[in-house]
Design a protein around this motif. Structure first.
Motif, PDB file in Angstrom:
ATOM      1  N   SER A  34      -2.981  11.145   0.117  1.00 18.66           N
ATOM      2  CA  SER A  34      -3.951  10.484  -0.754  1.00 18.66           C
ATOM      3  C   SER A  34      -3.734   8.982  -0.682  1.00 18.66           C
ATOM      4  N   SER A  35      -4.723   8.233  -1.129  1.00 23.45           N
ATOM      5  CA  SER A  35      -4.591   6.778  -1.153  1.00 23.45           C
ATOM      6  C   SER A  35      -3.497   6.345  -2.126  1.00 23.45           C
ATOM      7  N   TYR A  36      -3.275   7.132  -3.177  1.00 19.73           N
ATOM      8  CA  TYR A  36      -2.189   6.823  -4.113  1.00 19.73           C
ATOM      9  C   TYR A  36      -0.844   6.858  -3.394  1.00 19.73           C
ATOM     10  N   VAL A  37      -0.584   7.896  -2.621  1.00 22.05           N
ATOM     11  CA  VAL A  37       0.684   8.012  -1.894  1.00 22.05           C
ATOM     12  C   VAL A  37       0.805   6.891  -0.874  1.00 22.05           C
ATOM     13  N   ALA A  38      -0.285   6.630  -0.138  1.00 23.02           N
ATOM     14  CA  ALA A  38      -0.263   5.582   0.886  1.00 23.02           C
ATOM     15  C   ALA A  38       0.093   4.230   0.300  1.00 23.02           C
ATOM     16  N   SER A  39      -0.433   3.920  -0.886  1.00 23.60           N
ATOM     17  CA  SER A  39      -0.192   2.619  -1.507  1.00 23.60           C
ATOM     18  C   SER A  39       1.151   2.549  -2.207  1.00 23.60           C
ATOM     19  N   GLY A  68       7.445  16.034   1.031  1.00 21.90           N
ATOM     20  CA  GLY A  68       7.664  16.044   2.470  1.00 21.90           C
ATOM     21  C   GLY A  68       8.849  15.197   2.858  1.00 21.90           C
ATOM     22  N   THR A  69       9.124  15.133   4.149  1.00 19.16           N
ATOM     23  CA  THR A  69      10.171  14.266   4.645  1.00 19.16           C
ATOM     24  C   THR A  69       9.729  12.814   4.472  1.00 19.16           C
ATOM     25  N   PRO A  70      10.664  11.865   4.495  1.00 18.78           N
ATOM     26  CA  PRO A  70      10.247  10.461   4.398  1.00 18.78           C
ATOM     27  C   PRO A  70       9.217  10.073   5.449  1.00 18.78           C
ATOM     28  N   ARG A  71       9.390  10.558   6.671  1.00 20.03           N
ATOM     29  CA  ARG A  71       8.437  10.232   7.738  1.00 20.03           C
ATOM     30  C   ARG A  71       7.053  10.813   7.450  1.00 20.03           C
ATOM     31  N   GLU A  72       7.022  12.052   6.961  1.00 19.10           N
ATOM     32  CA  GLU A  72       5.743  12.679   6.639  1.00 19.10           C
ATOM     33  C   GLU A  72       5.023  11.934   5.516  1.00 19.10           C
ATOM     34  N   VAL A  73       5.761  11.597   4.475  1.00 19.66           N
ATOM     35  CA  VAL A  73       5.154  10.921   3.333  1.00 19.66           C
ATOM     36  C   VAL A  73       4.643   9.537   3.729  1.00 19.66           C
ATOM     37  N   TYR A  74       5.383   8.850   4.587  1.00 22.61           N
ATOM     38  CA  TYR A  74       5.003   7.493   4.974  1.00 22.61           C
ATOM     39  C   TYR A  74       3.855   7.484   5.984  1.00 22.61           C
ATOM     40  N   TYR A  75       3.958   8.321   7.013  1.00 23.13           N
ATOM     41  CA  TYR A  75       2.966   8.290   8.086  1.00 23.13           C
ATOM     42  C   TYR A  75       1.809   9.268   7.894  1.00 23.13           C
ATOM     43  N   GLY A 118      -5.718  -6.758  15.604  1.00 21.96           N
ATOM     44  CA  GLY A 118      -6.130  -5.374  15.808  1.00 21.96           C
ATOM     45  C   GLY A 118      -5.117  -4.450  15.169  1.00 21.96           C
ATOM     46  N   PHE A 119      -5.371  -3.162  15.257  1.00 21.96           N
ATOM     47  CA  PHE A 119      -4.480  -2.218  14.583  1.00 21.96           C
ATOM     48  C   PHE A 119      -4.610  -0.830  15.180  1.00 21.96           C
ATOM     49  N   GLN A 120      -3.623  -0.002  14.814  1.00 22.06           N
ATOM     50  CA  GLN A 120      -3.625   1.412  15.148  1.00 22.06           C
ATOM     51  C   GLN A 120      -3.753   2.185  13.850  1.00 22.06           C
ATOM     52  N   THR A 121      -4.793   3.002  13.726  1.00 20.93           N
ATOM     53  CA  THR A 121      -4.935   3.812  12.518  1.00 20.93           C
ATOM     54  C   THR A 121      -3.916   4.938  12.555  1.00 20.93           C
ATOM     55  N   LEU A 122      -3.389   5.273  11.378  1.00 17.66           N
ATOM     56  CA  LEU A 122      -2.326   6.268  11.315  1.00 17.66           C
ATOM     57  C   LEU A 122      -2.817   7.638  10.872  1.00 17.66           C
ATOM     58  N   SER A 123      -3.570   7.675   9.787  1.00 13.42           N
ATOM     59  CA  SER A 123      -3.996   8.990   9.306  1.00 13.42           C
ATOM     60  C   SER A 123      -5.159   8.865   8.355  1.00 13.42           C
ATOM     61  N   ASP A 124      -5.927   9.929   8.279  1.00 14.61           N
ATOM     62  CA  ASP A 124      -7.021  10.011   7.336  1.00 14.61           C
ATOM     63  C   ASP A 124      -6.464  10.271   5.943  1.00 14.61           C
ATOM     64  N   VAL A 125      -6.846   9.447   4.964  1.00  9.15           N
ATOM     65  CA  VAL A 125      -6.368   9.670   3.601  1.00  9.15           C
ATOM     66  C   VAL A 125      -7.506  10.083   2.674  1.00  9.15           C
ATOM     67  N   SER A 126      -8.627  10.462   3.238  1.00 12.35           N
ATOM     68  CA  SER A 126      -9.735  10.949   2.424  1.00 12.35           C
ATOM     69  C   SER A 126      -9.505  12.416   2.123  1.00 12.35           C
ATOM     70  N   SER A 127      -8.428  12.687   1.401  1.00  8.88           N
ATOM     71  CA  SER A 127      -8.076  14.064   1.063  1.00  8.88           C
ATOM     72  C   SER A 127      -9.092  14.635   0.100  1.00  8.88           C
ATOM     73  N   SER A 128      -9.070  15.953  -0.058  1.00 11.40           N
ATOM     74  CA  SER A 128      -9.980  16.602  -0.990  1.00 11.40           C
ATOM     75  C   SER A 128      -9.750  16.075  -2.394  1.00 11.40           C
ATOM     76  N   ARG A 129      -8.487  15.753  -2.698  1.00  9.69           N
ATOM     77  CA  ARG A 129      -8.162  15.232  -4.032  1.00  9.69           C
ATOM     78  C   ARG A 129      -8.868  13.901  -4.258  1.00  9.69           C
ATOM     79  N   ASP A 130      -8.823  12.993  -3.234  1.00 11.58           N
ATOM     80  CA  ASP A 130      -9.479  11.702  -3.382  1.00 11.58           C
ATOM     81  C   ASP A 130     -10.994  11.848  -3.466  1.00 11.58           C
ATOM     82  N   ARG A 131     -11.558  12.711  -2.638  1.00 12.21           N
ATOM     83  CA  ARG A 131     -12.996  12.848  -2.587  1.00 12.21           C
ATOM     84  C   ARG A 131     -13.565  13.418  -3.880  1.00 12.21           C
ATOM     85  N   ASN A 132     -12.746  14.180  -4.625  1.00 13.25           N
ATOM     86  CA  ASN A 132     -13.220  14.794  -5.844  1.00 13.25           C
ATOM     87  C   ASN A 132     -13.103  13.883  -7.062  1.00 13.25           C
TER      88      ASN A 132
END
Length: 323
Positions: free
Chosen positions: A227-232, A216-223, A308-322
């Motif tokens: 998966s949790s792997y990509v996020a970290s 994806g674009t840098p913005r897409e990959v970052y925000y 406090g914080f603002q949540t950005l996105s759900d990272v519980s992808s199907s890949r992580d859940r499996n």
């Protein structure tokens, strides 16, 4: 599509290398293969350059199958991490080398073409300098000029900035992106440095254990990490439970406010100049915070704060859940 990689696979012992890759790259784009050592990014670059052959899969350039073409018959040039310059040749002779021996140009024609490339990368006047007499940054420019001189359709860059000091890396990073835009050449860049990937790329291919886990674009990959792997891997991340799912909170989206009765305690402070990194804890959870400017640098270890914080996105992808 300009460049298409279809089902590419190249494995070494212990399943190291590239397990499977489907990827399409548009003409004139800057694409970065990002990942840790052993993830398959350099293997992919070597497959594109023709230095190794795939176990399976195809490489198409402008519709033509180039999978089995040797390096010298591909309209592709490579800038290696070590630059691979010839120490016994001066700057101009290094740039002329590819023109004379891979493009078959006569010396009288190769010299003005090489001079033009040196001018483009800001090395006009260094033509007669020995490679040992110029700096690492200048050597990187010579390698870039030599690669571009042959007029490739694709320029491959294998961590070309990794041997430079931090300040010079930033400078040359900016110059590289400006040059790519000016020339309109397709560049494929390999790095393990997420800051380089985010600042340079039109698209990022995040790789893990021989596969592309997000493109994806840098913005897409970052925000919008998939998966949790990509996020970290692409930046720092906090993980919180939100409506029964795991969500990522980037440290710069955490706010802090001084409060002697606040639930969080500042555990560590790292002053970075333009911003300050904090680790805070309420006794049950620990979070990272990244605050900008002078005001954001005012907290000290042991301070009590509200946060406090603002949540950005759900990272519980199907890949992580499996997994």
């Amino acid at each position: 599509m300009f460049l298409k990689l279809k089902g590419l696979k190249k494995l070494y012992e212990e399943e190291k290398g590239l397990k499977y890759l489907d990827l399409e790259i548009e003409k004139g784009s800057f694409v970065t293969l990002l990942g840790p050592s052993g993830c398959g990014k350099t293997t992919t670059l070597n497959l594109l350059g023709g230095f190794i052959r795939p176990d399976s899969g195809k490489i198409y350039l402008e519709g033509d199958d180039i999978t089995d073409l040797p390096p010298e018959r591909r309209p592709v040039s490579t800038v290696f991490q070590s630059y691979a310059l010839f120490p016994h040749l001066n700057v101009l002779e290094n740039v002329c080398y590819g023109l004379r021996y891979f493009r078959g140009m006569k010396k009288k024609d190769a010299i003005p073409a090489a001079r033009e490339q040196l001018k483009i990368v800001g090395l006009e006047g260094y033509e007669k300098a020995a490679i040992s007499e110029i700096s690492g940054g200048q050597q990187q420019r010579v390698a870039l000029a030599r690669a571009m001189a042959t007029g490739p359709k694709i320029l491959l860059l294998d961590e070309p900035l990794s041997n430079l000091d931090a300040g010079l890396r930033v400078q040359l990073r900016e110059e590289l992106k400006e040059l790519q835009k000016k020339l309109g050449i397709t560049m494929i860049f390999v790095t393990h440095d997420q800051e380089e990937a985010l600042s340079l790329s039109d698209r990022i291919v995040v790789m893990e254990k021989g596969i592309a886990v997000q493109v994806g674009t840098p913005r897409e990959v970052y925000y919008q990490p998939e998966s949790s792997y990509v996020a970290s891997f692409v930046g720092k991340a906090n993980y919180v439970e939100c409506h029964g799912r795991q969500a990522v909170v980037r440290p710069e989206d955490v706010w802090m406010k001084a409060d002697p009765a606040g639930p969080f305690e500042v555990k560590s402070v790292s002053f970075m100049g333009s911003h300050t990194l904090y680790e805070i804890s309420d006794g049950t959870r620990t979070m990272k915070a990244d605050l900008a400017g002078r005001e954001g640098s005012s907290f000290r270890t042991g301070d009590r704060v509200q946060a406090g914080f603002q949540t950005l996105s759900d990272v519980s992808s199907s890949r992580d859940r499996n997994e």
